[in-house]
Structure formats: C-alpha cells, structure tokens
Design an enzyme around this catalytic site. Structure first.
Site, PDB file in Angstrom:
ATOM      1  N   LEU A 123      14.265  15.260  -9.040  1.00 39.32           N
ATOM      2  CA  LEU A 123      13.600  16.311  -9.811  1.00 39.32           C
ATOM      3  C   LEU A 123      14.136  17.671  -9.394  1.00 39.32           C
ATOM      4  O   LEU A 123      13.997  18.074  -8.246  1.00 39.32           O
ATOM      5  CB  LEU A 123      12.084  16.272  -9.593  1.00 39.32           C
TER       6      LEU A 123
ATOM      7  N   GLU B  37       4.923  10.578  -1.388  1.00 43.45           N
ATOM      8  CA  GLU B  37       4.595   9.681  -0.278  1.00 43.45           C
ATOM      9  C   GLU B  37       3.327  10.159   0.407  1.00 43.45           C
ATOM     10  O   GLU B  37       2.881  11.290   0.187  1.00 43.45           O
ATOM     11  CB  GLU B  37       5.746   9.610   0.736  1.00 43.45           C
TER      12      GLU B  37
ATOM     13  N   ARG C  10      -1.036  10.554   9.246  1.00 47.78           N
ATOM     14  CA  ARG C  10      -1.192  11.209  10.558  1.00 47.78           C
ATOM     15  C   ARG C  10      -1.490  12.675  10.335  1.00 47.78           C
ATOM     16  O   ARG C  10      -1.472  13.147   9.201  1.00 47.78           O
ATOM     17  CB  ARG C  10       0.122  11.084  11.326  1.00 47.78           C
TER      18      ARG C  10
ATOM     19  N   GLY D 159      11.407  12.210   7.782  1.00 50.78           N
ATOM     20  CA  GLY D 159      12.209  13.292   8.360  1.00 50.78           C
ATOM     21  C   GLY D 159      13.503  13.566   7.610  1.00 50.78           C
ATOM     22  O   GLY D 159      14.448  14.137   8.161  1.00 50.78           O
TER      23      GLY D 159
HETATM   24  P1  ADP Z   1      10.756  12.266   4.260  1.00 53.55           P
HETATM   25  O1  ADP Z   1       9.713  11.200   4.365  1.00 53.55           O
HETATM   26  O2  ADP Z   1      12.090  11.842   4.787  1.00 53.55           O
HETATM   27  O3  ADP Z   1      10.302  13.601   4.765  1.00 53.55           O
HETATM   28  P2  ADP Z   1      10.080  12.829   1.499  1.00 53.55           P
HETATM   29  O4  ADP Z   1       9.996  11.707   0.544  1.00 53.55           O
HETATM   30  O5  ADP Z   1       8.800  13.385   2.048  1.00 53.55           O
HETATM   31  O6  ADP Z   1      11.038  12.432   2.705  1.00 53.55           O
HETATM   32  O7  ADP Z   1      10.897  14.026   0.863  1.00 53.55           O
HETATM   33  C1  ADP Z   1      11.259  15.157   1.596  1.00 53.55           C
HETATM   34  C2  ADP Z   1      11.759  16.222   0.669  1.00 53.55           C
HETATM   35  O8  ADP Z   1      12.880  15.766  -0.091  1.00 53.55           O
HETATM   36  C3  ADP Z   1      10.771  16.675  -0.382  1.00 53.55           C
HETATM   37  O9  ADP Z   1       9.868  17.632   0.096  1.00 53.55           O
HETATM   38  C4  ADP Z   1      11.686  17.223  -1.459  1.00 53.55           C
HETATM   39  O10 ADP Z   1      12.127  18.523  -1.133  1.00 53.55           O
HETATM   40  C5  ADP Z   1      12.873  16.308  -1.402  1.00 53.55           C
HETATM   41  N1  ADP Z   1      12.716  15.209  -2.382  1.00 53.55           N
HETATM   42  C6  ADP Z   1      12.173  13.999  -2.165  1.00 53.55           C
HETATM   43  N2  ADP Z   1      12.162  13.260  -3.287  1.00 53.55           N
HETATM   44  C7  ADP Z   1      12.713  14.024  -4.249  1.00 53.55           C
HETATM   45  C8  ADP Z   1      12.995  13.829  -5.655  1.00 53.55           C
HETATM   46  N3  ADP Z   1      12.722  12.686  -6.284  1.00 53.55           N
HETATM   47  N4  ADP Z   1      13.558  14.855  -6.324  1.00 53.55           N
HETATM   48  C9  ADP Z   1      13.862  16.025  -5.699  1.00 53.55           C
HETATM   49  N5  ADP Z   1      13.639  16.256  -4.396  1.00 53.55           N
HETATM   50  C10 ADP Z   1      13.081  15.277  -3.667  1.00 53.55           C
END
Ligand code: ADP
Length: 453
Positions: free
Chosen positions: A203, A288, A292, A164
């Site tokens: 990124l 990740e 679910r 989240g």
């Molecule tokens: P959560 O599990 O908290 O939702 P995520 O790892 O799925 O977190 O990442 C959520 C969002 O954060 C991604 O969709 C992206 O927009 C941004 N994000 C995550 N990792 C990176 C990264 N290494 N570089 C740039 N943006 C990132």
C-alpha cells in the site's frame, strides 16, 4: 497479588516495569547478562541475578536460566517487557508449568497472533478488513509467483514469523520477485529460523495507525485511541504521536469499536496492539497484532492519564479491568526514540556516556536507563531514551518537544537528536501531512542538499 516480580528484560523497559511494580508495593528482581552488570535496572531492583553472557541466546533468551532465577529468588511472577521472549508462546507455557504467573497474554493468543498469516485469517473472521494478500505463506518461488500475479504488483514480502522489519522486501514488478524472494527468505531464516514468507499488496502512501488494547481474564476488553507511527526508517518507528493529525473523532470511534469487537472475539487478555495501514481514503486494513507492551505506550498513557503497566500487572493477578470504557483522551503527545547512532549514517554508536542531562518540566517524560559515565554495551539495541512531550495542542506539543530535545545533552556518543529536530521543523510534518513514505523522501532530500552543500 504477587509478592515479587522478576523482569526478564533490560534497559528502559526494565526500569519502567520496576517503577510500576514498586508503586503497587511489589518487590522486583532484575536479571542481567555479564556486560549489563552495571546497568541501571540491576541497581534499582530489590534483587539482581546474573543469567549468562552477553549473547542474548545465552542470557535474556535463555528460558531455563530465567525460570531458575525466578525459583532462586522466589519471584511469583515474570514480566517479559518487549523484544527478547515477550512474544514467544513457550515462555508463558513454561512459566505456567513452573507455577509462576506470566504477565502477558496466554501462549495460545501469542501463537494465534504470532503467525502473521494465521492472524490475518482470524481477523477476517472477526470482521476486520485485512490487506489483500495470499491465503498461505510459502517457501516456494513458483507458488509465490502465482500469488503475486493474483494480488498484482507492487507487493510486499514478509516473514511469516516476522518482526522488527526483518525479512521484509517490497517488490515492484515480476522481474525482481525471484531475487527479492531469496533475499527475504535468507533474512527470515537467519532472524527467525523459519524461511516461509507471505505476500501482501504493497500500500503506497498509507499511514501506520495502531490501537492499544487491554483485556482482563474475565472477558472485559478496552480499546483506546490511536497512535500514529508513520515516521519510520527501514520499517522501524522513530517518532510516534497521538492523536493522529489524520484521524477525526468519527473515524476514531469506528476504529476503536472495530478493534474492541475483534479483541473481544478472540478473548484478548493483557496488553496488546492492533496495527493497521490506513489509506488516503481512510480505508483501514489490519496488518498485525503485537501481544506485548509497545515501546511507544507512554504517549497513550500521557493523553489518557493512565498507567498501562500497573493495569497489566493487576490484571495478571486476576483483577477486573479497572479502566473505564468512558475514558477520553485529552491533549496531544509525541515520543521521540533517541538512539545511540549517527544522525546521518545511522551507524550505531555505543560507547561511554561522558555527560548526560535530560530535560524536565511540566508535560515532559523521559524513559531511559542511561546515566553519567555509563558504558553502553554494544550487544543490544541502540535505544538510549524515549523523550515524551504532552501539551494541550499538537502545535504546542511539537514546540515543547523541540525545546526538550535542545535541552538534552548526551555527550561521548552520537545520537539521532539532530534528525528528530529536523523532522519536527519540517513543514509537512508540522502540517501533519505525512505517511509511511515520509522518511524515505525526507532523507533523500537531506542527502541531496548535503551533497550540493
Ligand atoms: P514488523 O512486524 O516486522 O514490524 P509490520 O507488519 O508491523 O512488520 O510492518 C512494519 C511496517 O512496514 C509498517 O508500519 C509499514 O510501514 C510497512 N508495511 C507493512 N506492510 C505493508 C504493506 N502491505 N504496504 C506498505 N507498507 C507496509
């Protein structure tokens, strides 16, 4: 097959699961917290049972109460939905020892994918490229400094147990690592009870692309076409579409195959989503996996004409995967998440819905638990409805969505519909030319033109 499913959730996803269960001829049990007494899921399930007060830790997150509710009502399966206990490995394990089938992956898969760092390591073994980052998560700032130096700035800090968007912080240079590390740690501790963080290369200008996976208990796995989820605010998805305007058939096939093989490698079962960042040169990096059903699953259902939840239930009952590997997506689908919040300030706006009217017609789907005169409890998330459009082309899907939103009336509370309408009319969005930075730029522009105005 089961005879009765207890739904350990609320809101639109509880209704979604009730619908699937009823189509399969199964009885359903709704659980509810005190403020959810008059919520729609309690009225539409065959039976209902109160599991505690408003606080989620005492109701929707209360495993003993949920298991007792299943035992009292003689439910033989539990569906967790998303959020709450959906990714807590203890829940499937406790269900199993109580003789109740958990409709989701086994606890071992949740444990593997739930720790972002372990998941990365496992996916590297499965030959999926991962975002360059540290080898281990850490609670130690001096260790973090070393890792950050090795990766090179900008970096992103993430809570190892995260989700989240909580506990995530972008760090542009070494001078603000210490400050951001401590903020992210506090956030992670408060949200997940675990302050360990891991570091990744940030990124710039990437796209969030995710692949839906479904696997049965016999080793069959299917990976489906991508969902594009780059329209986000504070790392939270706002609008999703499929297919991605950025991805061609050749790249789609490559990504689907890579995810299929990785999911097969770990013996993935039930529904899951593999999330990636894809850079402008179409290099993809595993981010990740969510173990679910996702909020945005309807767009995949629309373009593939399938029912993922019904399939998930059947698989949990031991059936073989019935979806064909030859499934092809057709048309274009968009989902707008309608939240009860101010469209400009994003301040939540719970309250009573005085009047509600949803759009309809060919190619429109509304997943919502809202109704006329419903008092939205302030205790839970602000999602009021998911409005989904499907049309033969992207251009037509955008038009269909605009008309659907214009024909939606939700009065008494504020919603983010005006924001969705502005996004759908933005020229870069219309061209399909956007990335995860889109909303930040879009909101900056909106704010500065408002100030000028
Ligand atoms: P959560 O599990 O908290 O939702 P995520 O790892 O799925 O977190 O990442 C959520 C969002 O954060 C991604 O969709 C992206 O927009 C941004 N994000 C995550 N990792 C990176 C990264 N290494 N570089 C740039 N943006 C990132």
């Amino acid at each position: 097959m089961f005879s009765k499913i207890l739904i350990a959730n609320r809101g639109e996803i509880a209704l979604r699961i009730i619908r699937a269960a009823r189509e399969l001829g199964l009885k359903t049990v709704a659980v509810f917290s005190e403020p959810d007494k008059n919520s729609l899921h309690t009225m539409l399930a065959d039976e209902k049972i109160c599991i505690g007060p408003a606080k989620a830790s005492e109701s929707y997150l209360n495993i003993p109460n949920l298991i007792s509710a299943a035992e009292i009502t003689k439910a033989d399966a539990i569906h967790p939905g998303y959020g709450f206990l959906a990714e807590n490995p203890r829940f499937p394990e406790i269900c199993e020892t109580s003789g109740i089938t958990f409709i989701g992956p086994p606890g071992s898969i949740m444990r593997l994918m739930g720790d972002k760092n372990r998941a990365r390591q496992e996916m590297e073994k499965a030959k999926l490229p991962v975002i360059p980052g540290g080898d281990n998560s850490t609670e130690d700032i001096s260790e973090a400094k070393k890792i950050a130096k090795k990766i090179g700035y900008p970096i992103i800090l993430k809570a190892a147990a995260g989700g989240g968007g909580k506990g995530m912080r972008v760090v542009r240079s070494a001078s603000n690592l210490e400050e951001q590390f401590s903020i992210a740690q506090n956030e992670a501790k408060a949200a997940f009870g675990d302050s360990s963080l891991y570091l990744e290369k940030y990124l710039h200008k990437a796209r969030h692309i995710e692949i839906q996976v479904i696997g049965d208990t016999k080793g069959n796995v299917l990976a489906l076409g991508e969902r594009e989820c780059s329209i986000q605010r504070k790392y939270q998805k706002l609008l999703e579409e499929t297919p991605s305007p950025f991805i061609d058939e050749k790249f789609r096939k490559k990504l689907i195959k890579a995810v299929h093989d990785a999911a097969h490698f770990i013996g993935y079962q039930s529904l899951g989503t593999f999330e990636f960042l894809v850079d402008d040169r179409k290099k993809y990096y595993f981010m990740e996996a969510n173990t679910r059903v996702q909020v945005e699953h309807p767009i995949t259902e629309m373009v593939y004409a399938i029912d993922l939840i019904k399939e998930q239930i059947k698989i949990a009952a031991g059936n073989k995967l019935s979806l064909s590997p030859d499934l092809r997506l057709s048309g274009h689908s968009i989902e707008c998440r309608i939240n009860a919040e101010d469209a400009e300030t994003f301040i939540p706006s719970p309250g009573k819905i005085d009047f509600l009217s949803f759009p309809g017609g060919e190619g429109i789907r509304v997943d919502s638990a809202a109704y006329n005169n419903w008092q939205i409890p302030p205790d839970y998330d602000s999602l009021v409805a998911k409005i989904v459009a499907k049309a033969p082309t992207r251009e037509e899907a955008i038009k269909k969505m605009i008309v659907a939103l214009e024909m939606t009336t939700i009065s008494g509370i504020k919603t983010n519909i005006p924001l969705h309408l502005a996004i759908l009319s933005n020229s870069d969005f219309i061209k399909g030319d956007y990335d995860i930075q889109f909303m930040e730029k879009f909101l900056d522009k909106m704010n500065s033109s408002r100030k000028k105005g």
